[in-house]
Design a protein around this motif. Structure first.
Motif, short mmCIF file in Angstrom:
data_model
loop_
_atom_site.label_atom_id
_atom_site.label_comp_id
_atom_site.label_asym_id
_atom_site.label_seq_id
_atom_site.Cartn_x
_atom_site.Cartn_y
_atom_site.Cartn_z
N UNK A 147 -48.60 -5.19 2.40
CA UNK A 147 -49.07 -6.45 2.97
C UNK A 147 -49.58 -7.38 1.87
N UNK A 148 -50.26 -6.81 0.87
CA UNK A 148 -50.71 -7.63 -0.26
C UNK A 148 -49.53 -8.28 -0.97
N UNK A 149 -48.47 -7.53 -1.15
CA UNK A 149 -47.27 -8.06 -1.79
C UNK A 149 -46.64 -9.18 -0.96
N UNK A 150 -46.66 -9.03 0.35
CA UNK A 150 -46.13 -10.07 1.22
C UNK A 150 -46.92 -11.37 1.06
N UNK A 151 -48.24 -11.26 1.02
CA UNK A 151 -49.07 -12.44 0.84
C UNK A 151 -48.79 -13.09 -0.52
N UNK A 152 -48.74 -12.28 -1.56
CA UNK A 152 -48.51 -12.81 -2.90
C UNK A 152 -47.16 -13.50 -3.00
N UNK A 153 -46.14 -12.88 -2.40
CA UNK A 153 -44.80 -13.46 -2.45
C UNK A 153 -44.73 -14.80 -1.73
N UNK A 154 -45.64 -15.02 -0.78
CA UNK A 154 -45.68 -16.28 -0.04
C UNK A 154 -46.58 -17.31 -0.71
N UNK A 155 -47.05 -17.00 -1.93
CA UNK A 155 -47.90 -17.94 -2.65
C UNK A 155 -49.36 -17.91 -2.22
N UNK A 156 -49.75 -16.83 -1.54
CA UNK A 156 -51.13 -16.73 -1.04
C UNK A 156 -51.91 -15.69 -1.84
N UNK A 157 -51.77 -15.76 -3.17
CA UNK A 157 -52.44 -14.80 -4.04
C UNK A 157 -53.96 -14.87 -3.92
N UNK A 158 -54.48 -16.02 -3.56
CA UNK A 158 -55.94 -16.19 -3.49
C UNK A 158 -56.51 -15.91 -2.11
N UNK A 159 -55.66 -15.55 -1.16
CA UNK A 159 -56.14 -15.21 0.18
C UNK A 159 -56.56 -13.74 0.21
N UNK A 160 -57.81 -13.48 0.53
CA UNK A 160 -58.25 -12.06 0.59
C UNK A 160 -57.53 -11.32 1.71
N UNK A 161 -57.30 -10.03 1.48
CA UNK A 161 -56.76 -9.13 2.50
C UNK A 161 -57.86 -8.16 2.87
N UNK A 162 -58.16 -8.06 4.16
CA UNK A 162 -59.23 -7.19 4.62
C UNK A 162 -58.72 -6.25 5.71
N UNK A 163 -59.03 -4.95 5.54
CA UNK A 163 -58.73 -3.96 6.57
C UNK A 163 -60.00 -3.86 7.42
N UNK A 164 -59.98 -4.51 8.57
CA UNK A 164 -61.19 -4.63 9.38
C UNK A 164 -61.36 -3.50 10.39
N UNK A 165 -60.34 -2.67 10.52
CA UNK A 165 -60.46 -1.42 11.30
C UNK A 165 -59.57 -0.40 10.62
#
Length: 199
Positions: free
Chosen positions: A181-199
């Protein structure tokens, strides 16, 4: 994370019941900054009021949802009790127990909430979508393809923090899911968007 369920906080149109005030107050007193989840369409607003899960559908009128979000931010945000800065939109939308509309309809819901929250509190953070990866439902229609949901929300949704839920028994599989999922965000140009596992 605590709930500000729409169906409970506005059981009738324009009649608000801030049922979770005591919980959020206790969290705040203890120095805990809550993430408030907004979800669950009331029967009166649901586009499928006769469904077995009426809260899992887009409202008939998106303005009703926008107003519920607005009133929630005014109540708990800086103009009100000043206890909530983080808002999570919906819960596990790829689970049929929580969302039965399309991915496109979910984006309508998410982006409307994002715009409304930022209008009321520009410094607030919007968390979404809480897509779930679940051990017991890998081959079930109970939880629809999480990767497809993640891709769609990344491409079309508005959010400040990207959230997922993971219920896998294998820690390696959990790790690999987070990395993917982190790679998906980065590939979309969202490197600065935090990824949080909330459950």
């Amino acid at each position: 994370i605590t709930g500000v369920g729409w169906a409970s906080s506005e059981p009738q149109n324009n009649v608000f019941n801030w049922y979770n005030d005591p919980v959020i107050a206790e969290l705040s007193i203890g120095g805990i900054k809550p993430i408030a989840t907004l979800n669950g369409t009331p029967v009166w607003a649901s586009s499928h009021p006769a469904d077995s899960v009426p809260g899992a559908w887009l409202p008939n009128n998106i303005a009703d949802w926008e107003d519920a979000v607005r009133q929630s931010v005014r109540h708990y945000g800086p103009a009100g009790l000043n206890q909530v800065k983080d808002w999570k939109i919906w819960n596990e939308p790829n689970g049929l127990g929580f969302w039965r509309g399309t991915r496109e309809e979910f984006i309508t819901l998410l982006n409307a909430a994002y715009t409304t929250i930022k209008q009321e509190d520009p410094t607030a953070r919007v968390w979404a979508p809480g897509v779930v990866y679940h051990e017991n439902n890998k081959n079930s229609t109970g939880y629809v393809n999480p990767d497809a949901w993640v891709d769609h929300v990344i491409a079309n949704g508005q959010f400040d923090v990207f959230t997922i839920h993971i219920y896998y028994r294998d820690p390696v599989e959990m790790r690999d899911t987070v990395r993917r999922v982190r790679q998906k965000l980065d590939a979309a140009g969202k490197q600065n968007v935090p990824l949080s596992v909330t459950e």
